[in-house]
Design a protein around this motif. Structure first.
Motif, PDB file in Angstrom:
ATOM      1  N   UNK A  43       0.813  -1.220   0.000  1.00 13.30           N
ATOM      2  CA  UNK A  43       0.000   0.000   0.000  1.00 13.30           C
ATOM      3  C   UNK A  43       0.843   1.265   0.000  1.00 13.30           C
ATOM      4  N   UNK A  44       1.954   1.274   0.743  1.00 20.80           N
ATOM      5  CA  UNK A  44       2.743   2.485   0.902  1.00 20.80           C
ATOM      6  C   UNK A  44       3.716   2.720  -0.246  1.00 20.80           C
ATOM      7  N   UNK A  45       3.893   1.753  -1.110  1.00 23.95           N
ATOM      8  CA  UNK A  45       4.896   1.909  -2.167  1.00 23.95           C
ATOM      9  C   UNK A  45       4.327   1.840  -3.582  1.00 23.95           C
ATOM     10  N   UNK A  46       3.117   1.348  -3.745  1.00 23.09           N
ATOM     11  CA  UNK A  46       2.582   1.234  -5.093  1.00 23.09           C
ATOM     12  C   UNK A  46       2.192   2.600  -5.641  1.00 23.09           C
ATOM     13  N   UNK A  47       2.055   2.700  -6.951  1.00 25.23           N
ATOM     14  CA  UNK A  47       1.846   3.995  -7.593  1.00 25.23           C
ATOM     15  C   UNK A  47       0.425   4.514  -7.465  1.00 25.23           C
ATOM     16  N   UNK A  48      -0.553   3.633  -7.265  1.00 26.78           N
ATOM     17  CA  UNK A  48      -1.944   4.047  -7.115  1.00 26.78           C
ATOM     18  C   UNK A  48      -2.552   3.421  -5.864  1.00 26.78           C
ATOM     19  N   UNK A  49      -3.591   4.046  -5.335  1.00 28.11           N
ATOM     20  CA  UNK A  49      -4.239   3.564  -4.120  1.00 28.11           C
ATOM     21  C   UNK A  49      -4.779   2.150  -4.281  1.00 28.11           C
ATOM     22  N   UNK A  50      -5.415   1.878  -5.410  1.00 30.02           N
ATOM     23  CA  UNK A  50      -6.073   0.586  -5.588  1.00 30.02           C
ATOM     24  C   UNK A  50      -5.163  -0.481  -6.189  1.00 30.02           C
ATOM     25  N   UNK A  51      -3.920  -0.119  -6.496  1.00 28.51           N
ATOM     26  CA  UNK A  51      -2.963  -1.110  -6.953  1.00 28.51           C
ATOM     27  C   UNK A  51      -3.236  -1.633  -8.353  1.00 28.51           C
ATOM     28  N   UNK A  52      -2.790  -2.844  -8.614  1.00 23.78           N
ATOM     29  CA  UNK A  52      -2.846  -3.437  -9.957  1.00 23.78           C
ATOM     30  C   UNK A  52      -4.027  -4.383 -10.127  1.00 23.78           C
ATOM     31  N   UNK A  53      -4.924  -4.446  -9.137  1.00 21.71           N
ATOM     32  CA  UNK A  53      -6.134  -5.254  -9.205  1.00 21.71           C
ATOM     33  C   UNK A  53      -5.803  -6.724  -9.510  1.00 21.71           C
ATOM     34  N   UNK A  54      -4.775  -7.221  -8.831  1.00 20.43           N
ATOM     35  CA  UNK A  54      -4.394  -8.608  -9.035  1.00 20.43           C
ATOM     36  C   UNK A  54      -3.848  -8.891 -10.419  1.00 20.43           C
ATOM     37  N   UNK A  55      -3.271  -7.872 -11.063  1.00 15.84           N
ATOM     38  CA  UNK A  55      -2.722  -8.015 -12.406  1.00 15.84           C
ATOM     39  C   UNK A  55      -3.677  -7.637 -13.509  1.00 15.84           C
ATOM     40  N   UNK A  56      -4.982  -7.469 -13.184  1.00 11.54           N
ATOM     41  CA  UNK A  56      -5.977  -7.149 -14.204  1.00 11.54           C
ATOM     42  C   UNK A  56      -5.745  -5.770 -14.817  1.00 11.54           C
ATOM     43  N   UNK A  57      -5.387  -4.799 -13.983  1.00 11.79           N
ATOM     44  CA  UNK A  57      -5.192  -3.433 -14.475  1.00 11.79           C
ATOM     45  C   UNK A  57      -4.073  -3.385 -15.517  1.00 11.79           C
ATOM     46  N   UNK A  58      -2.964  -4.048 -15.214  1.00 13.41           N
ATOM     47  CA  UNK A  58      -1.837  -4.068 -16.145  1.00 13.41           C
ATOM     48  C   UNK A  58      -2.212  -4.777 -17.444  1.00 13.41           C
ATOM     49  N   UNK A  59      -2.950  -5.862 -17.325  1.00 14.77           N
ATOM     50  CA  UNK A  59      -3.343  -6.609 -18.521  1.00 14.77           C
ATOM     51  C   UNK A  59      -4.281  -5.784 -19.403  1.00 14.77           C
ATOM     52  N   UNK A  60      -5.213  -5.082 -18.776  1.00 12.92           N
ATOM     53  CA  UNK A  60      -6.128  -4.231 -19.535  1.00 12.92           C
ATOM     54  C   UNK A  60      -5.375  -3.130 -20.274  1.00 12.92           C
ATOM     55  N   UNK A  61      -4.386  -2.549 -19.606  1.00 20.83           N
ATOM     56  CA  UNK A  61      -3.609  -1.492 -20.249  1.00 20.83           C
ATOM     57  C   UNK A  61      -2.810  -2.041 -21.421  1.00 20.83           C
ATOM     58  N   UNK A  62      -2.269  -3.232 -21.272  1.00 17.40           N
ATOM     59  CA  UNK A  62      -1.553  -3.869 -22.380  1.00 17.40           C
ATOM     60  C   UNK A  62      -2.488  -4.123 -23.560  1.00 17.40           C
ATOM     61  N   UNK A  63      -3.743  -4.383 -23.249  1.00 14.28           N
ATOM     62  CA  UNK A  63      -4.732  -4.646 -24.297  1.00 14.28           C
ATOM     63  C   UNK A  63      -5.319  -3.362 -24.882  1.00 14.28           C
ATOM     64  N   UNK A  64      -5.031  -2.205 -24.260  1.00 18.99           N
ATOM     65  CA  UNK A  64      -5.493  -0.936 -24.811  1.00 18.99           C
ATOM     66  C   UNK A  64      -6.550  -0.213 -24.015  1.00 18.99           C
TER      67      UNK A  64
END
Length: 422
Positions: free
Chosen positions: A26-47
């Motif tokens: 929580x104290x080191x990630x770039x956003x409050x809600x984090x990467x949503x278990x990897x879903x956020x990063x995957x969605x961004x990779x998909x556009x």
């Protein structure tokens, strides 16, 4: 509005606690809600890229003004960007941006001080609205970028790209010179209108920006128009032209020279006659003046603002602003800032004449006040985590009644701004 959309400090804390259970950084990630278990990063990779942020601003009037008390205002922004090249495998497919905004709270300027320059930059338009639905892509050449749709002019023009001015809480600094929107069809966030913006890179250092936006005063701040893309009553078109120079090197800088013209017919101040068209010009500067060679990232920047608008139709004719921002004030605080600024807002003499005439006709004495509202602001930006910034703030407002023609004592306001990225 539905309670699910509102966000308060209590809800923010609850959200942080919930996400902390799912993600331990929580104290080191770039956003409050984090990467949503990897879903956020995957969605961004998909556009598909989701964004969101919250700002809360509390201001207490400690001396002068109208009343001793505090006021709180907040802004919530949620957005999603669709990269069509990634989504559909297109070559230069462009991007679609959708943004929704919600504002709530009360104004320290209106309720406690009586001044013109909003003490809380996030106050105004207290409802949920669509603030952007736009399409952007390069055209013909990588040097030419076009954006069109429903959006706020101030997102792309009239402010400094570096973001240096949002190290302050007062709207006089943060964003754009307010006489631009106060005396023409220029609109700053969250007010949006239909328009098109073009950027052309003349060279690695020089860029030309030109835009055209619909002018629709009836829709500004009108909650019944919150989800209407089309205008209610078009009065004209506002066309800004901006030349941008970005100095590279050890001491980088950003310089903007702009002009805008609004074709609307409006009443001349102090007269029943109309004036055809109104415009203005501005100069904005952000220049690094010192870099600490022994501590990368530690630097001192100076900024300057000058803006002049139509004397015939603008109640706010000139704005002067200047100040400094120190980045990385301490070696142990690499993302903190210290900001000090001075601003002077000059009312139109025609507006003052109208106020004096009204006082005379009412048999009242017009106060002996100066010709401008002045602002001195000092803030410290404390980057508590990568996604949370706390900004203690002090503002001293000189001649708060310069625009209203009222004799109001100079005000000392202390505040706290909280910004969180979701």
């Amino acid at each position: 509005m539905p309670s699910a959309i509102r966000i308060t400090p209590t809800l923010l804390l609850a959200l942080a606690s919930t996400t902390a259970l799912a993600d331990g950084d929580l104290m080191t990630r770039s956003t409050l809600t984090g990467d949503w278990g990897g879903l956020r990063h995957q969605l961004e990779e998909d556009g598909v890229r989701f964004t969101g942020d919250y700002s809360g601003e509390t201001a207490y009037n400690a001396h002068g003004g109208l009343h001793r008390s505090a006021r709180y205002s907040q802004n919530l922004k949620l957005g999603v960007q669709f990269d069509l090249s990634k989504l559909y495998g297109l070559d230069n497919g462009g991007k679609v941006q959708l943004t929704i905004n919600d504002r709530r709270g009360n104004s320290a300027s209106e309720d406690l001080v009586g001044n013109r320059l909003p003490i809380q930059e996030n106050f105004g338009g207290l409802y949920t609205r669509l603030t952007e639905l736009s399409y952007e892509r390069t055209l013909f050449t990588p040097a030419l970028n076009v954006k069109l749709g429903y959006m706020a002019m101030g997102n792309d023009l009239g402010g400094l790209d570096s973001g240096i001015l949002c190290n302050f809480m007062n709207a006089g600094f943060c964003g754009h010179p307010l006489n631009m929107s106060g005396g023409s069809g220029w609109t700053n966030y969250p007010n949006a209108h239909l328009g098109v913006r073009v950027k052309y890179d003349l060279s690695p250092s020089w860029q030309l920006r030109v835009a055209a936006f619909n002018v629709d005063p009836d829709s500004n701040g009108n909650s019944s128009r919150a989800w209407h893309l089309g205008p209610k009553h078009t009065t004209g078109t506002v066309v800004p032209v901006e030349l941008v120079y970005k100095l590279q090197g050890e001491l980088p800088g950003e310089y903007k020279l702009g002009y805008y013209y609004d074709s609307s017919d409006v009443k001349r101040i102090g007269s029943d006659e109309e004036v055809s068209g109104r415009g203005g010009h501005y100069l904005l500067v952000d220049q690094a003046v010192w870099n600490d060679q022994g501590s990368p990232g530690r630097s001192l920047h100076a900024f300057g603002q000058y803006s002049a608008s139509s004397k015939a139709a603008s109640p706010f004719t000139k704005w002067y602003g200047a100040g400094v921002v120190l980045y990385k004030p301490f070696a142990s605080r690499p993302k903190d800032t210290v900001a000090l600024g001075y601003g002077r807002a000059v009312p139109n003499p025609r507006s003052r004449d109208v106020l004096e005439d009204a006082a005379f006709n009412a048999g009242q004495q017009f106060p002996d006040i100066d010709s401008a509202e002045q602002l001195i602001e000092l803030s410290y930006g404390y980057q508590a985590t990568p996604w949370l910034n706390l900004r203690p703030d002090v503002q001293y407002i000189i001649e708060p009644g310069a625009f209203s023609g009222k004799d109001i004592d100079n005000a000392l306001v202390v505040g706290l701004q909280v910004k969180a990225t979701f």
